[in-house]
Design a protein around this motif. Structure first.
Motif, short mmCIF file in Angstrom:
data_model
loop_
_atom_site.label_atom_id
_atom_site.label_comp_id
_atom_site.label_asym_id
_atom_site.label_seq_id
_atom_site.Cartn_x
_atom_site.Cartn_y
_atom_site.Cartn_z
N CYS A 1 17.21 15.79 40.97
CA CYS A 1 17.46 15.11 39.70
C CYS A 1 17.65 16.12 38.57
N CYS A 2 16.95 17.23 38.65
CA CYS A 2 17.04 18.28 37.64
C CYS A 2 16.38 19.53 38.23
N VAL A 3 16.34 20.59 37.46
CA VAL A 3 15.65 21.81 37.87
C VAL A 3 14.77 22.28 36.73
N LYS A 4 13.83 23.14 37.07
CA LYS A 4 13.07 23.86 36.06
C LYS A 4 13.43 25.32 36.22
N ILE A 5 13.86 25.92 35.13
CA ILE A 5 14.18 27.34 35.11
C ILE A 5 13.19 27.98 34.14
N ASN A 6 12.36 28.85 34.70
CA ASN A 6 11.28 29.46 33.91
C ASN A 6 10.44 28.41 33.19
N GLY A 7 10.21 27.28 33.89
CA GLY A 7 9.36 26.22 33.36
C GLY A 7 10.06 25.23 32.46
N GLU A 8 11.33 25.46 32.10
CA GLU A 8 12.07 24.58 31.22
C GLU A 8 12.96 23.64 32.04
N VAL A 9 12.86 22.34 31.78
CA VAL A 9 13.68 21.36 32.49
C VAL A 9 15.14 21.52 32.06
N CYS A 10 16.03 21.64 33.05
CA CYS A 10 17.46 21.81 32.81
C CYS A 10 18.24 20.90 33.75
N ASP A 11 19.47 20.57 33.37
CA ASP A 11 20.28 19.73 34.25
C ASP A 11 20.91 20.59 35.34
N LEU A 12 21.51 19.93 36.31
CA LEU A 12 22.04 20.62 37.49
C LEU A 12 23.29 21.44 37.19
N ARG A 13 23.90 21.23 36.03
CA ARG A 13 25.08 22.02 35.65
C ARG A 13 24.70 23.36 35.02
N THR A 14 23.42 23.56 34.75
CA THR A 14 22.97 24.80 34.10
C THR A 14 23.33 26.00 34.96
N VAL A 15 23.94 26.99 34.33
CA VAL A 15 24.34 28.20 35.04
C VAL A 15 23.17 29.18 35.06
N ASP B 1 22.17 32.86 35.53
CA ASP B 1 22.83 34.16 35.45
C ASP B 1 21.86 35.33 35.35
N SER B 2 20.56 35.05 35.53
CA SER B 2 19.58 36.13 35.50
C SER B 2 18.37 35.73 36.35
N ASP B 3 17.55 36.71 36.69
CA ASP B 3 16.35 36.46 37.48
C ASP B 3 15.51 35.38 36.80
N CYS B 4 14.91 34.50 37.60
CA CYS B 4 14.11 33.42 37.01
C CYS B 4 13.19 32.78 38.04
N GLN B 5 12.26 31.99 37.52
CA GLN B 5 11.48 31.07 38.33
C GLN B 5 12.36 29.83 38.47
N PHE B 6 12.51 29.31 39.69
CA PHE B 6 13.46 28.22 39.94
C PHE B 6 12.78 27.13 40.75
N GLU B 7 12.80 25.92 40.21
CA GLU B 7 12.18 24.78 40.90
C GLU B 7 13.11 23.58 40.86
N VAL B 8 13.29 22.95 41.99
CA VAL B 8 14.11 21.74 42.09
C VAL B 8 13.18 20.54 41.91
N CYS B 9 13.56 19.63 41.03
CA CYS B 9 12.76 18.42 40.78
C CYS B 9 13.49 17.21 41.35
N THR B 10 12.82 16.49 42.22
CA THR B 10 13.35 15.25 42.78
C THR B 10 12.65 14.08 42.10
N PHE B 11 12.98 12.87 42.50
CA PHE B 11 12.36 11.68 41.92
C PHE B 11 10.86 11.63 42.21
N ASP B 12 10.39 12.45 43.14
CA ASP B 12 8.97 12.50 43.45
C ASP B 12 8.15 13.17 42.35
N SER B 13 8.81 13.87 41.43
CA SER B 13 8.11 14.55 40.34
C SER B 13 8.33 13.79 39.03
#
Length: 178
Positions: A36-50, A52-64
């Motif tokens: 449904c979305c991702v968290k990049i360095n703890g910030e919720v972002c949409d799936l179109r977010t590019v 382009d640098s090292d990061c913490q990356f988490e995929v969020c599904t409807f379960d979250s």
């Protein structure tokens, strides 16, 4: 190489910048379909977010909770689009995600009947099947207010005016004609 650190501490590397959606597809299509979305360095972002640098990356599904909020936010846009297709004179107010779903306020001459709600639900299903690409863009508060006035959406103008003093850009999502 760009290093993505996943929640379990493992790392995934990508050769060049790419959208979160493309990264997820590389992990697995099942996860991509559920995302449904991702968290990049703890910030919720949409799936179109590019990415382009090292990061913490988490995929969020409807379960979250973040996945649910993102899903409900998109569903509220689909509801608004369906209402505007069927009732072009309807004025849009707010449609936020709440604890257990979402709601949307519309200004119409009369309330929706149960039969009209069924038509709206059918139109929402039709919109989803159309597979319309979502496009995010931002406008300055002044440009956002001008655009919403041009669209004759007084409640949206009011909401933008409340946020205009912060000077931050206003986010819009375009889906098809909506």
């Amino acid at each position: 190489m760009i290093k993505l650190t996943l929640p379990d501490g493992s790392a995934r590397e990508i050769e060049a910048a790419q959208s979160a959606a493309e990264v997820i597809k590389g992990i697995g299509m099942g996860l991509y379909k559920a995302a449904c979305c991702v968290k990049i360095n703890g910030e919720v972002c949409d799936l179109r977010t590019v990415i382009d640098s090292d990061c913490q990356f988490e995929v969020c599904t409807f379960d979250s909770l973040d996945g649910k909020k993102t899903f409900w936010h998109t569903a509220s846009h689909i509801l608004a689009q369906a209402v505007k297709r069927l009732y072009p004179a309807a004025k849009l107010a707010i449609g936020p995600a709440i604890e257990n779903g979402f709601y949307y306020d519309f200004d119409l001459e009369k309330p929706f009947t149960p039969e009209e709600l069924e038509k709206i639900e059918a139109e929402m299903k039709k919109i989803v099947k159309e597979g319309i690409e979502l496009e995010k863009f931002e406008l300055s508060p002044a440009d956002a207010i001008a655009k919403l006035k041009e669209m004759d959406e007084p409640y949206k103008v009011e909401l933008c005016e409340e946020h205009a003093d912060k000077g931050e850009p206003i986010s819009f999502y375009k889906q098809g004609e909506f």
